[in-house]
Design a protein around this motif. Structure first.
Motif, PDB file in Angstrom:
ATOM      1  N   HIS A 141       0.842  -1.209   0.000  1.00 57.24           N
ATOM      2  CA  HIS A 141       0.000   0.000   0.000  1.00 57.24           C
ATOM      3  C   HIS A 141       0.873   1.254   0.000  1.00 57.24           C
ATOM      4  CE1 HIS A 141      -3.924  -1.837   0.445  1.00 57.24           C
ATOM      5  NE2 HIS A 141      -3.405  -2.685   1.322  1.00 57.24           N
ATOM      6  N   ASP A 148      -7.432  -2.494  -1.272  1.00 61.99           N
ATOM      7  CA  ASP A 148      -8.348  -3.231  -0.399  1.00 61.99           C
ATOM      8  C   ASP A 148      -9.773  -2.927  -0.842  1.00 61.99           C
ATOM      9  OD1 ASP A 148      -6.210  -4.157   1.121  1.00 61.99           O
ATOM     10  OD2 ASP A 148      -6.311  -2.482   2.533  1.00 61.99           O
ATOM     11  N   ASP A 212      -6.155 -12.271   4.006  1.00 57.97           N
ATOM     12  CA  ASP A 212      -6.480 -10.857   3.812  1.00 57.97           C
ATOM     13  C   ASP A 212      -7.450 -10.787   2.623  1.00 57.97           C
ATOM     14  OD1 ASP A 212      -6.511  -8.166   4.064  1.00 57.97           O
ATOM     15  OD2 ASP A 212      -4.354  -7.853   3.757  1.00 57.97           O
ATOM     16  N   HIS A 215      -7.673  -7.814   0.085  1.00 56.38           N
ATOM     17  CA  HIS A 215      -6.399  -7.298  -0.426  1.00 56.38           C
ATOM     18  C   HIS A 215      -5.953  -7.942  -1.752  1.00 56.38           C
ATOM     19  CE1 HIS A 215      -2.205  -5.805   0.457  1.00 56.38           C
ATOM     20  NE2 HIS A 215      -1.876  -6.876  -0.247  1.00 56.38           N
TER      21      HIS A 215
END
Ligand SMILES: [Zn+2]
Length: 222
Positions: A141, A148, A212, A215
């Motif tokens: 990120h 996300d 995640d 993500h």
């Protein structure tokens, strides 16, 4: 005969006008540009801090359209690495065309770059400068190479050393059980997953030690 031909011509012109106007409207809602001054100002001390790794010229500001369960078109903003700007435009264009529901796409700065806050609000976002805790390693990120999606319903799950389960955001706990059906859920094989994979991204929901589900990250070729 002449009338017949001119009718065909007029119909063809009308058809061309309609389709090109339609095409124009769709592409107008999906743009990428260098970071505008006002956005850059807003990012300072929030999603952006001075650092030797990534600068303003590495980043792009995107405007995209998205659908939600209210069946309305919404306008979203994304800051990402210039290396994935075209990929994201193409993915979000496809998601919009398919009416894939996405609730919010706002800049992290609107949440003071507080990840827990934006995740708990189900925000979709990409760039946020941060070093992985306790290391000098940049998160994807921080380079604008990870995004996300629908974060509340697709939480980040890991296990602490004592075996306890940590779910982020905290209010995303009901959505940690992936055997259940609920809105905004990203599944292996759904349109969102397929589009990101097609464009060379890796899905955090496929990881083994942590999960995640929100993500997707892109590893540029060295
Ligand atoms: Zn992420």
């Amino acid at each position: 005969m002449k009338t017949y031909h001119s009718r065909i011509t007029i119909t063809a012109i009308l058809f061309w006008l309609c389709t090109s106007v339609q095409g124009q409207n769709v592409s107008d809602g999906f743009t990428a540009e260098p970071i505008p001054d006002a956005v850059w100002q807003k990012m300072q001390g929030k999603s952006y801090v001075d650092n030797p790794h990534i600068g303003r010229s590495d980043l792009r500001y995107l405007r995209v359209l998205h659908w939600d369960y209210d069946r309305q078109t919404h306008q979203g903003e994304i800051v990402c690495n210039r290396l994935i700007a075209d990929k994201l435009l193409s993915i979000f264009r496809e998601l919009y065309k398919a009416h894939y529901p996405i609730q919010r796409i706002r800049l992290a700065d609107e949440y003071d770059a507080d990840d827990e806050r934006q995740m708990s609000d189900n925000n979709t976002s990409c760039f946020c400068y941060r070093v992985v805790s306790g290391t000098q390693k940049l998160s994807y990120h921080a380079r604008g190479l990870a995004i996300d999606i629908n974060t509340l319903y697709n939480p980040y799950i890991r296990h602490a050393k004592d075996g306890s389960r940590i779910v982020e955001p905290a209010n995303g706990k009901p959505y940690a059980d992936r055997s259940k059906q609920f809105r905004y859920k990203i599944n292996k094989g759904d349109l969102c997953y397929r589009l990101f994979i097609k464009h060379g991204f890796i899905w955090g929901g496929s990881w083994r030690t942590v999960k995640d589900y929100q993500h997707f990250e892109y590893h540029p070729k060295q």
